[in-house]
Design a protein around this motif. Structure first.
Motif, PDB file in Angstrom:
ATOM      1  N   THR A 143       0.833  -1.204   0.000  1.00 24.53           N
ATOM      2  CA  THR A 143       0.000   0.000   0.000  1.00 24.53           C
ATOM      3  C   THR A 143       0.864   1.250   0.000  1.00 24.53           C
ATOM      4  N   THR A 144       1.917   1.225   0.817  1.00 24.41           N
ATOM      5  CA  THR A 144       2.802   2.385   0.898  1.00 24.41           C
ATOM      6  C   THR A 144       3.414   2.683  -0.461  1.00 24.41           C
ATOM      7  N   VAL A 145       3.885   1.629  -1.130  1.00 25.07           N
ATOM      8  CA  VAL A 145       4.514   1.842  -2.438  1.00 25.07           C
ATOM      9  C   VAL A 145       3.477   2.334  -3.449  1.00 25.07           C
ATOM     10  N   ALA A 146       2.230   1.844  -3.331  1.00 31.94           N
ATOM     11  CA  ALA A 146       1.183   2.309  -4.241  1.00 31.94           C
ATOM     12  C   ALA A 146       0.976   3.818  -4.102  1.00 31.94           C
ATOM     13  N   GLN A 147       1.042   4.295  -2.867  1.00 29.84           N
ATOM     14  CA  GLN A 147       0.904   5.745  -2.646  1.00 29.84           C
ATOM     15  C   GLN A 147       2.040   6.489  -3.351  1.00 29.84           C
ATOM     16  N   ARG A 148       3.267   5.946  -3.186  1.00 26.83           N
ATOM     17  CA  ARG A 148       4.431   6.586  -3.809  1.00 26.83           C
ATOM     18  C   ARG A 148       4.305   6.556  -5.328  1.00 26.83           C
ATOM     19  N   MET A 149       3.810   5.416  -5.811  1.00 30.56           N
ATOM     20  CA  MET A 149       3.638   5.234  -7.248  1.00 30.56           C
ATOM     21  C   MET A 149       2.710   6.310  -7.804  1.00 30.56           C
ATOM     22  N   ALA A 150       1.626   6.561  -7.085  1.00 29.57           N
ATOM     23  CA  ALA A 150       0.669   7.574  -7.530  1.00 29.57           C
ATOM     24  C   ALA A 150       1.358   8.927  -7.618  1.00 29.57           C
ATOM     25  N   GLY A 151       2.182   9.240  -6.603  1.00 27.77           N
ATOM     26  CA  GLY A 151       2.901  10.504  -6.612  1.00 27.77           C
ATOM     27  C   GLY A 151       3.853  10.592  -7.793  1.00 27.77           C
ATOM     28  N   LEU A 152       4.518   9.457  -8.069  1.00 28.81           N
ATOM     29  CA  LEU A 152       5.491   9.417  -9.167  1.00 28.81           C
ATOM     30  C   LEU A 152       4.796   9.635 -10.511  1.00 28.81           C
ATOM     31  N   LEU A 153       3.690   8.917 -10.731  1.00 26.17           N
ATOM     32  CA  LEU A 153       2.972   9.039 -12.006  1.00 26.17           C
ATOM     33  C   LEU A 153       2.383  10.431 -12.161  1.00 26.17           C
ATOM     34  N   HIS A 154       1.972  11.008 -11.048  1.00 26.69           N
ATOM     35  CA  HIS A 154       1.450  12.374 -11.092  1.00 26.69           C
ATOM     36  C   HIS A 154       2.564  13.347 -11.471  1.00 26.69           C
ATOM     37  N   GLY A 155       3.731  13.141 -10.853  1.00 25.98           N
ATOM     38  CA  GLY A 155       4.860  14.015 -11.155  1.00 25.98           C
ATOM     39  C   GLY A 155       5.262  13.942 -12.621  1.00 25.98           C
ATOM     40  N   LEU A 156       5.149  12.752 -13.202  1.00 23.23           N
ATOM     41  CA  LEU A 156       5.518  12.578 -14.608  1.00 23.23           C
ATOM     42  C   LEU A 156       4.404  13.033 -15.541  1.00 23.23           C
ATOM     43  N   GLY A 157       3.269  13.383 -14.978  1.00 25.89           N
ATOM     44  CA  GLY A 157       2.185  13.880 -15.813  1.00 25.89           C
ATOM     45  C   GLY A 157       1.323  12.788 -16.414  1.00 25.89           C
ATOM     46  N   TYR A 158       1.444  11.559 -15.922  1.00 21.37           N
ATOM     47  CA  TYR A 158       0.590  10.499 -16.439  1.00 21.37           C
ATOM     48  C   TYR A 158      -0.749  10.440 -15.718  1.00 21.37           C
ATOM     49  N   LEU A 159      -0.790  10.968 -14.509  1.00 18.09           N
ATOM     50  CA  LEU A 159      -2.052  11.036 -13.778  1.00 18.09           C
ATOM     51  C   LEU A 159      -2.294  12.495 -13.404  1.00 18.09           C
ATOM     52  N   ARG A 160      -3.553  12.907 -13.509  1.00 17.46           N
ATOM     53  CA  ARG A 160      -3.833  14.326 -13.277  1.00 17.46           C
ATOM     54  C   ARG A 160      -3.864  14.676 -11.801  1.00 17.46           C
ATOM     55  N   HIS A 161      -4.240  13.737 -10.937  1.00 20.07           N
ATOM     56  CA  HIS A 161      -4.375  14.084  -9.526  1.00 20.07           C
ATOM     57  C   HIS A 161      -3.416  13.316  -8.635  1.00 20.07           C
ATOM     58  N   GLY A 162      -3.241  12.025  -8.910  1.00 20.03           N
ATOM     59  CA  GLY A 162      -2.305  11.254  -8.108  1.00 20.03           C
ATOM     60  C   GLY A 162      -2.851  10.852  -6.754  1.00 20.03           C
ATOM     61  N   HIS A 163      -4.184  10.766  -6.633  1.00 26.10           N
ATOM     62  CA  HIS A 163      -4.743  10.257  -5.384  1.00 26.10           C
ATOM     63  C   HIS A 163      -4.891   8.735  -5.490  1.00 26.10           C
ATOM     64  N   VAL A 164      -5.048   8.085  -4.350  1.00 23.84           N
ATOM     65  CA  VAL A 164      -5.198   6.632  -4.345  1.00 23.84           C
ATOM     66  C   VAL A 164      -6.578   6.287  -3.797  1.00 23.84           C
ATOM     67  N   VAL A 165      -7.324   5.511  -4.556  1.00 28.64           N
ATOM     68  CA  VAL A 165      -8.609   5.005  -4.076  1.00 28.64           C
ATOM     69  C   VAL A 165      -8.424   3.527  -3.799  1.00 28.64           C
ATOM     70  N   THR A 166      -8.603   3.144  -2.546  1.00 27.99           N
ATOM     71  CA  THR A 166      -8.430   1.749  -2.179  1.00 27.99           C
ATOM     72  C   THR A 166      -9.780   1.055  -2.231  1.00 27.99           C
ATOM     73  N   ALA A 167      -9.816  -0.097  -2.882  1.00 26.70           N
ATOM     74  CA  ALA A 167     -11.065  -0.838  -2.991  1.00 26.70           C
ATOM     75  C   ALA A 167     -10.803  -2.288  -2.647  1.00 26.70           C
ATOM     76  N   THR A 168     -11.729  -2.892  -1.966  1.00 27.42           N
ATOM     77  CA  THR A 168     -11.680  -4.334  -1.731  1.00 27.42           C
ATOM     78  C   THR A 168     -12.938  -4.935  -2.345  1.00 27.42           C
ATOM     79  N   ARG A 169     -13.109  -6.222  -2.175  1.00 27.46           N
ATOM     80  CA  ARG A 169     -14.261  -6.897  -2.761  1.00 27.46           C
ATOM     81  C   ARG A 169     -15.575  -6.197  -2.400  1.00 27.46           C
ATOM     82  N   ASP A 170     -15.689  -5.795  -1.144  1.00 30.71           N
ATOM     83  CA  ASP A 170     -16.925  -5.162  -0.672  1.00 30.71           C
ATOM     84  C   ASP A 170     -17.295  -3.930  -1.478  1.00 30.71           C
ATOM     85  N   ASP A 171     -16.273  -3.181  -1.908  1.00 29.13           N
ATOM     86  CA  ASP A 171     -16.540  -1.933  -2.614  1.00 29.13           C
ATOM     87  C   ASP A 171     -16.913  -2.160  -4.064  1.00 29.13           C
TER      88      ASP A 171
END
Lengths: 346, 152
Positions: free
Chosen positions: A129-157
């Motif tokens: 999970t921690t790395v996923a957060q960092r990944m979002a920041g990285l992709l956002h910094g590179l301009g591949y994601l516009r916001h870089g937030h993380v939405v966590t979903a499990t089966r229930d969601d």
């Protein structure tokens, strides 16, 4: 990268599709092609990706990396996360690929947008999970994601409770994740091979469709135990082929866990006495062998219990206590754990 | 006659980029967006039909635009608008509402005068579009006779 319109819908549906001509004589249609064209490289992240380049130009890649904040994110990753060498290596490779792609696009070379969907496998508490957060920041910094937030979903969601409930539910989660990362924890629970009336399969289908339709807008990261993810992919070959990056998270060694524990204690504004550091190491040596070990999470829990024992010890002291006593975990606080007495029965 | 309802209605129709920017503005303020459609352009027709539920907790305009496009596809000759609702205490109202699609041909309105007692004149606005039953008011050019519902 081919020029893509970031606002075109999933199927490229907009006013002016063939069955609906938008160019009426007197009509200025919504979203018509008469609109001023979008810039060739839409600025998605707030970082300037730089001007278009000719064949004779040269680029300082280091400069591109700096301006996109890549080095910052990767250094922070190195600094703040203990161990995980193969993961860091994979992220460096990926970041390099994305930087190079970005620059190629500025030269006008056609590069397909790289697939950003990933699969993180590893035991609990290995930092997925921690790395996923960092990944979002990285992709956002590179301009591949516009916001870089993380939405966590499990089966229930994702999975609904009755017919027709699943698709809107999954779509809603995907919409929330657009512009960021959709982190599907324990993705294999979506698929229940034994029960054909289970709606998990529908959720997977919708997810697959979203991974295609919104390739530009969202990075889906599936996470879970390695062996069960393998079973999951065997049952869902479509999923396997849409995920480009499989990152395996190794278990932490005891030394790394002790380092993590040390950092957690620092983060809490406490200190470990010298004997307590030894005690923590001894504790972890024993703990990794015992059932329900969950990596860094177990370290956190152990420290939480040690803090409780410390608080109890201080509360029962008669007399005055000072700052050093309040801020120090002693070996006794840690050695009182039942782990040293053999732990839970197997 | 081009109807002017909602924000930006005196401007040329918004492009998809501009719509995205406006949705981004709404989401940036924490206003959830909803898509609505109608084929009754009367100015007092405030309750349009909802295209799905309002979309809460979105971070990115792409999600709203996907719904706008889905609604446009299902109702190619209807009015479609995006509403952004400000739920903050003290406001609790639609903060931004703008058209994102209009029919190709808009027949417009006529002013009806009804003379009452003492030469008093009552006025009402009559929409030519509503002379036909709902669902057949804005036929899709070259397409099937739409019933106003999504074709499944």
């Amino acid at each position: 990268m081919p020029r893509t319109d970031p606002v075109a819908g999933p199927d490229g549906l907009r006013a002016g599709t063939p069955d609906r001509p938008a160019a009426g004589p007197t009509r200025i249609a919504f979203g018509s092609a008469a609109a001023p064209p979008a810039p060739a490289e839409p600025d998605r992240s707030g970082h300037d990706t730089g001007p278009d380049l000719g064949p004779a130009d040269t680029v300082d890649l280091g400069e591109v990396r700096r301006s996109a904040g890549v080095d910052e994110v990767l250094d922070a990753l190195d600094r703040e996360l203990v161990g995980l060498a193969p993961v860091k290596q994979r992220l460096r490779e990926l970041a390099a690929l994305l930087v190079v792609d970005r620059v190629r696009a500025r030269f006008g070379a056609t590069t397909d947008r790289p697939t950003l969907h990933m699969c993180f496998t590893g035991n609990p508490g290995t930092g997925k999970t921690t790395v996923a957060q960092r990944m979002a920041g990285l992709l956002h910094g590179l301009g591949y994601l516009r916001h870089g937030h993380v939405v966590t979903a499990t089966r229930d969601d994702l999975v609904g409770q009755y017919v027709g409930h699943t698709a809107p539910k999954t779509k809603e989660i995907v919409q929330k994740a657009l512009g960021g990362v959709l982190f599907v924890d324990e993705a294999y629970y979506l698929h229940r091979p034994g029960n054909e009336r289970d709606y998990g399969g529908e959720a997977i289908e919708i997810l697959l469709q979203a991974m295609e339709d919104h390739r530009e807008d969202v990075a889906v990261i599936l996470a879970g135990y390695a062996d069960r993810m393998d079973t999951f992919f065997t049952a869902n070959p479509g999923m396997q082929s849409r995920i480009a990056h499989h990152v395996d998270f190794p278990d932490f060694t005891v030394t790394e866990l002790a380092e993590i524990g040390q950092r957690m204690v620092d983060g809490l504004g406490l200190t470990l006495s010298a004997e307590a550091s030894v005690a923590l190491h001894d504790y972890l040596e024993l703990r990794v062998e015992q059932p329900w070990f969950a990596g860094a999470r177990s370290v956190r829990n152990a420290l939480d219990r040690a803090r409780m024992r410390q608080a109890l010890r201080l509360a029962s002291v008669t007399g005055r206590v000072g700052m050093p006593e309040l801020c120090t975990l002693t070996a006794a606080d840690l050695r009182a754990s039942r782990v040293f007495a053999g732990g839970l029965a197997r | 006659m081009r109807i002017t309802q909602g924000t930006f209605s005196f401007l040329p129709d918004l492009t998809d980029d501009e719509i995205t920017a406006q949705i981004g503005y709404a989401l940036g303020h924490g206003w959830p967006c909803a898509v609505e459609f109608t084929d009754d352009p009367h100015p007092r027709n405030t309750y349009w039909e909802m295209w799905g539920m309002p979309m809460f907790d979105l971070a990115d305009p792409a999600g709203v635009l996907a719904e706008v496009n889905a609604c446009r596809e299902a109702h190619p000759e209807h009015y479609v608008r995006v509403n952004a609702y400000d739920a903050s205490l003290g406001r609790q109202t639609v903060a931004l509402s703008f058209l994102v699609q209009r029919p190709t041909a808009e027949p417009g309105f006529r002013l009806d005068r009804a003379e009452g007692a003492d030469r008093r004149i009552g006025y009402t606005v009559h929409s030519y579009a509503t002379e036909r039953p709902s669902g057949t008011r804005y036929p899709v050019p070259g397409g099937h006779q739409g019933n106003g519902r999504a074709a499944h």
